[in-house]
Design a protein around this motif. Structure first.
Motif, PDB file in Angstrom:
ATOM      1  N   PRO A   1       0.673  -1.279  -0.046  1.00 63.00           N
ATOM      2  CA  PRO A   1       0.189  -0.219  -0.063  1.00 63.00           C
ATOM      3  C   PRO A   1       0.975   1.326   0.023  1.00 63.00           C
ATOM      4  O   PRO A   1       1.876   1.223   0.445  1.00 63.00           O
ATOM      5  N   SER A   2       0.445   2.387  -0.535  1.00 59.65           N
ATOM      6  CA  SER A   2       1.076   3.719  -0.800  1.00 59.65           C
ATOM      7  C   SER A   2       1.270   4.359   0.616  1.00 59.65           C
ATOM      8  O   SER A   2       2.365   5.094   0.764  1.00 59.65           O
ATOM      9  N   ASN A   3       0.694   4.001   1.609  1.00 58.14           N
ATOM     10  CA  ASN A   3       1.046   4.472   2.954  1.00 58.14           C
ATOM     11  C   ASN A   3       1.920   3.715   3.835  1.00 58.14           C
ATOM     12  O   ASN A   3       2.351   4.199   4.825  1.00 58.14           O
TER      13      ASN A   3
ATOM     14  N   ARG B   1       3.298   5.504   7.135  1.00 57.63           N
ATOM     15  CA  ARG B   1       3.729   6.712   6.643  1.00 57.63           C
ATOM     16  C   ARG B   1       3.003   7.875   7.545  1.00 57.63           C
ATOM     17  O   ARG B   1       3.715   9.045   8.101  1.00 57.63           O
TER      18      ARG B   1
ATOM     19  N   VAL C   1       6.191   2.710   4.064  1.00 52.78           N
ATOM     20  CA  VAL C   1       7.220   3.171   3.384  1.00 52.78           C
ATOM     21  C   VAL C   1       8.504   2.233   4.047  1.00 52.78           C
ATOM     22  O   VAL C   1       8.109   1.734   5.279  1.00 52.78           O
TER      23      VAL C   1
ATOM     24  N   ASP D   1       7.329  14.852   2.374  1.00 54.49           N
ATOM     25  CA  ASP D   1       5.865  14.787   2.328  1.00 54.49           C
ATOM     26  C   ASP D   1       5.287  16.059   2.413  1.00 54.49           C
ATOM     27  O   ASP D   1       4.426  16.550   1.546  1.00 54.49           O
TER      28      ASP D   1
END
Length: 115
Positions: A3-5, A36, A7, A107
């Motif tokens: 998932p993009s959340n 993240r 890292v 971010d």
């Protein structure tokens, strides 16, 4: 797919002389999958000489939020890890938190650019 959340970041520190891992690595590395937004460590491992040591450190750090600083992580390490790498582990956790802070700054910078 990740998932993009989530890292993946790494923190590094020098190992002391006389450690088994020193024969393989000059530095100790803690790698972690981090959520993240809140900085929660989902999974972690490190380059201690044994898989058992790496697993132990991973379990110890799991659930800690780097967004809250490193005090909880360093306190747990000091209380529960009794080995020659304690100073390197503590320094690597501090570097991990610095990497997370850098990510958060990137971010927030990107959010301002794309708004």
């Amino acid at each position: 797919m990740v998932p993009s959340n989530i890292v993946f970041i790494a923190g590094h520190a020098r190992l002391p002389q006389g450690m088994a891992a020193k024969n393989v690595y000059d530095t100790l590395t803690i790698t972690a999958e981090i959520e993240r937004k809140y900085g929660v460590i989902l999974e972690a491992s490190c380059t201690l000489a044994t898989e058992h040591g790496s697993d132990f450190i991973g379990r110890l750090l799991r659930g800690i939020s780097l967004a809250d600083g490193v005090e909880e992580a360093t306190s747990l390490l000091q209380a529960q890890y009794k080995g020659k790498a304690i100073n390197a582990l503590t320094a690597a956790v501090k570097d991990l938190q610095l990497q997370f802070q850098s990510l958060k700054e990137d971010d927030s910078h990107n959010v301002r650019i794309f708004k």
